[in-house]
Design an enzyme around this catalytic site. Structure first.
Site, mmCIF file in Angstrom:
data_model
loop_
_atom_site.group_PDB
_atom_site.id
_atom_site.type_symbol
_atom_site.label_atom_id
_atom_site.label_comp_id
_atom_site.label_asym_id
_atom_site.label_seq_id
_atom_site.Cartn_x
_atom_site.Cartn_y
_atom_site.Cartn_z
ATOM 1 N N GLY A 31 -10.457 -1.002 -21.155
ATOM 2 C CA GLY A 31 -11.155 -1.153 -22.437
ATOM 3 C C GLY A 31 -10.721 -2.400 -23.172
ATOM 4 O O GLY A 31 -9.550 -2.771 -23.129
ATOM 5 N N GLY A 64 -8.338 -8.033 -14.454
ATOM 6 C CA GLY A 64 -8.699 -7.885 -15.869
ATOM 7 C C GLY A 64 -7.474 -8.039 -16.763
ATOM 8 O O GLY A 64 -7.490 -8.785 -17.750
ATOM 9 N N THR A 65 -6.407 -7.347 -16.404
ATOM 10 C CA THR A 65 -5.158 -7.407 -17.188
ATOM 11 C C THR A 65 -4.653 -8.844 -17.279
ATOM 12 O O THR A 65 -4.231 -9.304 -18.352
ATOM 13 C CB THR A 65 -4.069 -6.550 -16.487
ATOM 14 O OG1 THR A 65 -4.586 -5.254 -16.292
ATOM 15 C CG2 THR A 65 -2.790 -6.504 -17.293
ATOM 16 N N THR A 90 -2.914 -4.541 -7.755
ATOM 17 C CA THR A 90 -4.219 -4.017 -7.376
ATOM 18 C C THR A 90 -4.156 -3.498 -5.954
ATOM 19 O O THR A 90 -3.796 -4.234 -5.033
ATOM 20 C CB THR A 90 -5.364 -5.049 -7.478
ATOM 21 O OG1 THR A 90 -6.397 -4.673 -6.581
ATOM 22 C CG2 THR A 90 -4.932 -6.461 -7.147
ATOM 23 N N ASP A 106 -6.551 -2.888 -4.288
ATOM 24 C CA ASP A 106 -7.650 -3.507 -3.529
ATOM 25 C C ASP A 106 -7.197 -4.805 -2.856
ATOM 26 O O ASP A 106 -7.901 -5.326 -1.998
ATOM 27 C CB ASP A 106 -8.835 -3.801 -4.448
ATOM 28 C CG ASP A 106 -9.505 -2.530 -4.946
ATOM 29 O OD1 ASP A 106 -9.135 -1.459 -4.462
ATOM 30 O OD2 ASP A 106 -10.396 -2.628 -5.807
ATOM 31 N N TYR A 129 -8.114 8.902 -5.257
ATOM 32 C CA TYR A 129 -7.066 9.033 -6.278
ATOM 33 C C TYR A 129 -5.761 9.566 -5.695
ATOM 34 O O TYR A 129 -4.720 9.452 -6.322
ATOM 35 C CB TYR A 129 -7.557 9.921 -7.431
ATOM 36 C CG TYR A 129 -8.683 9.258 -8.201
ATOM 37 C CD1 TYR A 129 -8.442 8.110 -8.947
ATOM 38 C CD2 TYR A 129 -9.978 9.737 -8.151
ATOM 39 C CE1 TYR A 129 -9.464 7.465 -9.626
ATOM 40 C CE2 TYR A 129 -11.010 9.100 -8.831
ATOM 41 C CZ TYR A 129 -10.744 7.966 -9.559
ATOM 42 O OH TYR A 129 -11.752 7.320 -10.222
ATOM 43 N N ILE A 130 -5.850 10.143 -4.500
ATOM 44 C CA ILE A 130 -4.605 10.628 -3.872
ATOM 45 C C ILE A 130 -3.781 9.441 -3.398
ATOM 46 O O ILE A 130 -2.572 9.388 -3.613
ATOM 47 C CB ILE A 130 -4.932 11.570 -2.686
ATOM 48 C CG1 ILE A 130 -5.640 12.810 -3.205
ATOM 49 C CG2 ILE A 130 -3.660 11.957 -1.929
ATOM 50 C CD1 ILE A 130 -6.197 13.705 -2.122
ATOM 51 N N ILE A 131 -4.466 8.443 -2.805
ATOM 52 C CA ILE A 131 -3.677 7.360 -2.226
ATOM 53 C C ILE A 131 -3.163 6.387 -3.276
ATOM 54 O O ILE A 131 -2.270 5.612 -3.006
ATOM 55 C CB ILE A 131 -4.426 6.577 -1.115
ATOM 56 C CG1 ILE A 131 -5.600 5.799 -1.668
ATOM 57 C CG2 ILE A 131 -4.873 7.487 -0.004
ATOM 58 C CD1 ILE A 131 -6.147 4.800 -0.658
ATOM 59 N N ARG A 132 -3.702 6.418 -4.488
ATOM 60 C CA ARG A 132 -3.206 5.419 -5.438
ATOM 61 C C ARG A 132 -2.225 5.989 -6.473
ATOM 62 O O ARG A 132 -1.667 5.245 -7.272
ATOM 63 C CB ARG A 132 -4.350 4.688 -6.109
ATOM 64 C CG ARG A 132 -5.017 5.406 -7.222
ATOM 65 C CD ARG A 132 -5.982 4.476 -7.962
ATOM 66 N NE ARG A 132 -6.335 5.074 -9.221
ATOM 67 C CZ ARG A 132 -7.228 4.609 -10.047
ATOM 68 N NH1 ARG A 132 -7.884 3.511 -9.746
ATOM 69 N NH2 ARG A 132 -7.479 5.197 -11.188
HETATM 70 N N1 LIG Z 1 -12.064 -10.940 -18.775
HETATM 71 C C1 LIG Z 1 -11.117 -10.356 -19.511
HETATM 72 N N2 LIG Z 1 -10.545 -11.002 -20.546
HETATM 73 C C2 LIG Z 1 -9.610 -10.405 -21.283
HETATM 74 N N3 LIG Z 1 -9.159 -9.157 -21.096
HETATM 75 C C3 LIG Z 1 -9.682 -8.448 -20.111
HETATM 76 C C4 LIG Z 1 -10.687 -9.009 -19.244
HETATM 77 N N4 LIG Z 1 -11.029 -8.077 -18.345
HETATM 78 C C5 LIG Z 1 -10.268 -6.991 -18.608
HETATM 79 N N5 LIG Z 1 -9.449 -7.215 -19.655
HETATM 80 C C6 LIG Z 1 -8.525 -6.237 -20.234
HETATM 81 O O1 LIG Z 1 -7.485 -5.896 -19.322
HETATM 82 C C7 LIG Z 1 -7.267 -4.481 -19.293
HETATM 83 C C8 LIG Z 1 -7.364 -3.967 -17.865
HETATM 84 O O2 LIG Z 1 -8.557 -4.451 -17.234
HETATM 85 P P1 LIG Z 1 -9.309 -3.669 -16.083
HETATM 86 O O3 LIG Z 1 -9.649 -2.301 -16.564
HETATM 87 O O4 LIG Z 1 -10.387 -4.523 -15.572
HETATM 88 O O5 LIG Z 1 -8.178 -3.427 -14.999
HETATM 89 P P2 LIG Z 1 -7.457 -4.413 -13.997
HETATM 90 O O6 LIG Z 1 -6.297 -5.014 -14.679
HETATM 91 O O7 LIG Z 1 -8.452 -5.351 -13.410
HETATM 92 O O8 LIG Z 1 -6.925 -3.393 -12.931
HETATM 93 P P3 LIG Z 1 -7.762 -2.687 -11.751
HETATM 94 O O9 LIG Z 1 -7.357 -3.416 -10.514
HETATM 95 O O10 LIG Z 1 -7.272 -1.301 -11.751
HETATM 96 O O11 LIG Z 1 -9.212 -2.776 -12.054
HETATM 97 C C9 LIG Z 1 -8.284 -3.853 -20.220
HETATM 98 O O12 LIG Z 1 -7.650 -3.498 -21.422
HETATM 99 C C10 LIG Z 1 -9.300 -4.941 -20.439
HETATM 100 O O13 LIG Z 1 -9.880 -4.925 -21.715
HETATM 101 O O1 LIG Z 2 -11.682 5.372 -11.557
HETATM 102 P P1 LIG Z 2 -10.871 4.290 -12.140
HETATM 103 O O2 LIG Z 2 -9.560 4.742 -12.674
HETATM 104 O O3 LIG Z 2 -11.612 3.476 -13.143
HETATM 105 O O4 LIG Z 2 -10.487 3.290 -10.971
HETATM 106 C C1 LIG Z 2 -11.320 2.966 -9.910
HETATM 107 C C2 LIG Z 2 -11.105 1.586 -9.424
HETATM 108 O O5 LIG Z 2 -9.779 1.187 -9.331
HETATM 109 C C3 LIG Z 2 -9.599 0.333 -8.211
HETATM 110 O O6 LIG Z 2 -8.737 0.964 -7.338
HETATM 111 C C4 LIG Z 2 -8.954 -0.927 -8.617
HETATM 112 O O7 LIG Z 2 -7.707 -0.636 -9.148
HETATM 113 C C5 LIG Z 2 -10.971 0.154 -7.583
HETATM 114 O O8 LIG Z 2 -10.992 0.102 -6.199
HETATM 115 C C6 LIG Z 2 -11.701 1.336 -8.100
HETATM 116 O O9 LIG Z 2 -13.051 1.086 -8.216
HETATM 117 MG MG LIG Z 3 -9.807 -5.266 -11.782
#
Ligand SMILES: Nc1ncnc2c1ncn2[C@@H]1O[C@H](COP(=O)(O)OP(=O)(O)OP(=O)(O)O)[C@@H](O)[C@H]1O
Ligand SMILES: O=P(O)(O)OC[C@H]1O[C@](O)(CO)[C@@H](O)[C@@H]1O
Ligand SMILES: [Mg+2]
Length: 444
Positions: free
Chosen positions: A158, A184-185, A211, A213, A366-369
């Site tokens: 979010g 994203g983070t 990640t 992935d 969700y089991i593997i992560r």
């Molecule tokens: N382009 C962006 N710019 C700034 N902040 C972002 C951006 N994308 C995501 N974030 C912030 O980073 C946090 C995590 O992002 P996201 O849910 O995409 O997970 P992630 O870090 O990519 O991990 P995952 O691999 O599980 O998806 C969120 O609070 C989100 O608002």
């Molecule tokens: O259901 P959630 O918690 O949003 O996470 C699902 C996503 O997380 C990931 O494992 C990346 O962390 C993706 O492969 C998958 O789509």
């Molecule tokens: Mg991501």
């Protein structure tokens, strides 16, 4: 060059900036004794082939290279005054707690930093309106957390306001922020670093890329990936047992992998019981002469059982329902469920052909992560966190710790997040999957 990493074209490599910014000039002698300090001039070449690098040198071209990770002789942050914060964001991944523990222990025991805070539930914990107070982290608090999966801090997705996050860091007098999360983070961490610079606030932002992935660029692997692949073992084995236990038995396993099929591909190699591996990078058709269903029928006629592994992002073009595309709170596109879709399509196809099958469906996502890490992954987490602390104490910022050809590196966040790492269908990994599954034998 890395045969699996085709996301950044080689001609673009020469224009990339591998330098790491600093929040200020380091002037303080490191308290570390009996260690080999790393100079900023030490580099890890992007290209492992020395001949290629000699060629570039001879042509006067820059050699793409990462800054080597490791302890610096001079520090920017004064341990006695340093207040460090740790945040975990995005989906869960094996190793989050290992990284938190190693950050705390390295800060505390190695550098003598004893003000360490855990930010609760991702970036929301840095936005006061959520009412989430930072928790104090000490070696006692984190002592055994590596034995459990998940994150003791909680995580979230979010969008949160960068300005508000920066105001909170300033108000809490934080000097270092460690961001444990995926693309994203780390994009969020980069925005924070940019805003801090704008406001002249010398707070280091250092990312530890997470990640399962395994899709972040400029690094060979991310933590948790190895554990995730290992965790697929018993599940694929069960799918195989179920498939073999019935005439024309099919074990269908859906694994994570939003846009990159690394888990599915590696799981197919680690558990060589898989007959079809379907990944986002390789499109396929369902019906027709070159269709997957015909290939599956061909296989069943020969062997009377089949194990299929499908990555969540595979075959999205095949699912043509009219529902609007969905996104999660962070704006990531939520894929349609290829696992359930394939299951239905397979059942329908064989019913039409009046061929009896036994379909068993597994979704262990969700089991593997959410499991704890396996041995080598725990060591990887520990090392990543140690290198993150070295960078932070030296005043580096806007970076993630990477690993390239066995060496730990410091990677500028814009580089790590500029493109998604994907499997090259012509590369060694996918070719090995094809040789192992022999799926093209049935799939003409
Ligand atoms: N382009 C962006 N710019 C700034 N902040 C972002 C951006 N994308 C995501 N974030 C912030 O980073 C946090 C995590 O992002 P996201 O849910 O995409 O997970 P992630 O870090 O990519 O991990 P995952 O691999 O599980 O998806 C969120 O609070 C989100 O608002
Ligand atoms: O259901 P959630 O918690 O949003 O996470 C699902 C996503 O997380 C990931 O494992 C990346 O962390 C993706 O492969 C998958 O789509
Ligand atoms: Mg991501």
């Amino acid at each position: 060059m890395d045969p699996q990493n085709m996301s950044v074209a080689i001609e673009d490599m020469f224009n990339l900036d591998f330098s790491i910014p600093r929040v200020g000039t380091p002037t303080l002698e490191s308290p570390l004794k009996d260690v080999i300090f790393v100079e900023d001039s030490e580099r890890i070449s992007y290209c492992a082939d020395p001949t290629a690098n000699d060629c570039l040198r001879a042509k006067g071209m820059p050699i793409p290279a990462f800054i080597a990770a490791g302890p610096r002789r001079l520090l920017y942050h004064d341990a006695a005054w340093t207040r460090a914060a740790i945040v975990t964001c995005g989906g869960l991944c094996p190793g989050l707690n290992d990284v938190i523990k190693s950050l705390v222990n390295t800060l505390y025991y190695v550098y003598g930093v004893d003000n360490i805070f855990g930010i609760q539930y991702g970036y929301s914990g840095l936005v006061p309106s959520f009412g989430l107070k930072p928790i104090s982290l000490t070696p006692d608090v984190v002592d055994a957390i590596h034995t459990t999966g998940g994150t003791i801090l909680g995580s979230s997705r979010g969008e949160q306001s960068t300005e508000e996050i920066v105001r909170t860091l300033d108000r809490l007098n934080i000097n270092i922020l460690f961001t444990i999360g995926g693309d994203g983070t780390q994009r969020g961490a980069h925005d924070i670093a940019v805003e801090l610079k704008k406001r002249n606030l010398p707070i280091s932002v250092v990312g530890i890329p997470k990640t399962i992935d395994n899709d972040l660029n400029f690094m060979d692997k991310t933590f948790g990936f190895e554990t995730a692949v290992q965790e697929t073992g018993p599940i694929i084995s069960c799918a195989h047992n179920e498939a073999k236990g019935a005439f024309n038995g099919i074990g269908l396993v859906r694994l994570m992998g939003r846009d990159s099929g690394f888990i599915a591909a590696n799981a197919s190699l680690a558990n060589s019981l898989v007959n079809f591996c379907l990944i986002p990078e390789v499109e396929f058709q369902l019906r027709g002469e070159h269709g997957f269903l015909e290939a599956l029928e061909h296989r069943l006629l020969r062997k009377h059982h089949a194990v299929i592994v499908v990555a969540e992002g595979a075959g999205q073009n095949l699912i043509t329902d009219d529902s609007a595309p969905q996104k999660d709170k962070s704006g990531n596109i939520l894929h349609k469920d290829i696992g359930l879709f394939l299951k239905d399509m397979i059942i329908k196809y064989f019913k039409e052909r009046k061929i009896e099958i036994s379909m068993k469906y597994f979704d262990p996502s969700y089991i593997i992560r959410s499991t704890p890490t396996c041995g080598m992954d725990s060591i990887f987490c520990l090392n990543l966190a140690q290198h993150a602390v070295h960078a932070a104490m030296a005043g580096m910022t806007d970076l993630v710790v990477g690993n390239w050809q066995g060496y730990f590196t410091y990677v500028p966040i814009p580089l790590a997040t500029m493109a998604r790492r994907k499997i090259d269908p012509r590369g060694q990994l996918w070719q090995s999957v094809l040789l192992t599954t022999r799926q093209n034998q049935d799939w003409k």
